[in-house]
Design an enzyme around this catalytic site. Structure first.
Site, PDB file in Angstrom:
ATOM      1  N   ASP A 186      48.437  47.097  62.716  1.00  8.50           N
ATOM      2  CA  ASP A 186      49.757  46.972  62.099  1.00  8.50           C
ATOM      3  C   ASP A 186      50.243  48.328  61.606  1.00  8.50           C
ATOM      4  OD1 ASP A 186      51.953  45.326  60.675  1.00  8.50           O
ATOM      5  OD2 ASP A 186      51.017  46.415  59.023  1.00  8.50           O
ATOM      6  N   GLU A 215      48.128  43.260  67.690  1.00  5.39           N
ATOM      7  CA  GLU A 215      47.969  44.316  66.688  1.00  5.39           C
ATOM      8  C   GLU A 215      46.506  44.751  66.602  1.00  5.39           C
ATOM      9  OE1 GLU A 215      51.520  43.816  63.422  1.00  5.39           O
ATOM     10  OE2 GLU A 215      49.709  42.615  63.121  1.00  5.39           O
TER      11      GLU A 215
END
Length: 223
Positions: A41, A113
């Site tokens: 992220d 992610e």
């Protein structure tokens, strides 16, 4: 299976265990991908921020923030995951498999992610940057300079208003999973056009965005 994913993202892992962990959901075993998701992220936000900064030198900080939020949101990650057939590679527990976890937007977005985080650990910033920029190239190229990106619900609303049609209705159709990891099912209804789409997401808002995106696709409305 992992080799085909490596081809899809155009990256070969030196440490194959990192990719295996990135594809492992907590319902399957430990180590799982949540820590890699945390890293991914962060690196995704950094790469996209740099791309926007370099590609659009006249855009304000506020507009760049909105663009980045649109590009890294669950819906965008979910669409990229589908293009990579990421769900075919996930390692899920029996319960998640039975409940359709391999196609759940939140699980797919989190796993992508995690893959970004794994690439970063394996190949450094340059490796992660290459993978992310290549996957996001069409989205980045589609952004009109100086024009803030609008989310699916906003675009759908503006499209209907432009045609002087009633606004869509979003109805919660149900929820799945435990309280700490719920998945929401939302239906988008456009009665005047007899359009009904359904979206799934880790929050009601995310599910509404997915349903709105599907409605836009039915209406053949571009970004």
């Amino acid at each position: 299976m992992a080799n085909s994913l490596e081809r899809a993202i155009d990256y070969r892992f030196a440490d194959a265990s990192l990719l295996l962990t990135a594809l492992t959901h907590r319902s399957h075993s430990s180590p799982h991908n949540e820590r890699l998701e945390f890293l991914g992220d962060s690196i995704l936000n950094a790469v996209i921020a740099r791309q926007l900064y370099e590609r659009f030198p006249r855009i304000s900080e506020g507009d760049m923030s909105r663009m980045r939020a649109n590009l890294v949101r669950q819906d965008s990650l979910h669409r990229l995951s589908l293009s990579l057939s990421l769900g075919d590679h996930l390692r899920l527990g029996e319960g998640e498999l039975k409940s359709g976890g391999a196609s759940r937007p939140s699980i797919l977005a989190d796993a992508l992610e995690a893959v970004f985080g794994a690439v970063w650990l394996d190949g450094g910033f340059d490796g992660a940057n290459r993978v992310i920029v290549r996957l996001y190239e069409s989205m980045l190229a589609g952004i009109a300079s100086g024009k803030p990106v609008k989310d699916a619900k906003t675009r759908l609303q503006e499209h209907l208003q432009g045609r002087r049609l009633p606004l869509p209705k979003y109805v919660l159709a149900g929820t799945d999973g435990e309280a700490h990891a719920q998945s929401f099912n939302v239906v988008c209804e456009i009665d005047s056009l007899r359009i009904r789409t359904q979206g799934h997401g880790g929050s009601r808002r995310a599910a509404e965005q997915v349903a709105a995106e599907k409605a836009l696709e039915k209406l053949h409305v571009d970004e």
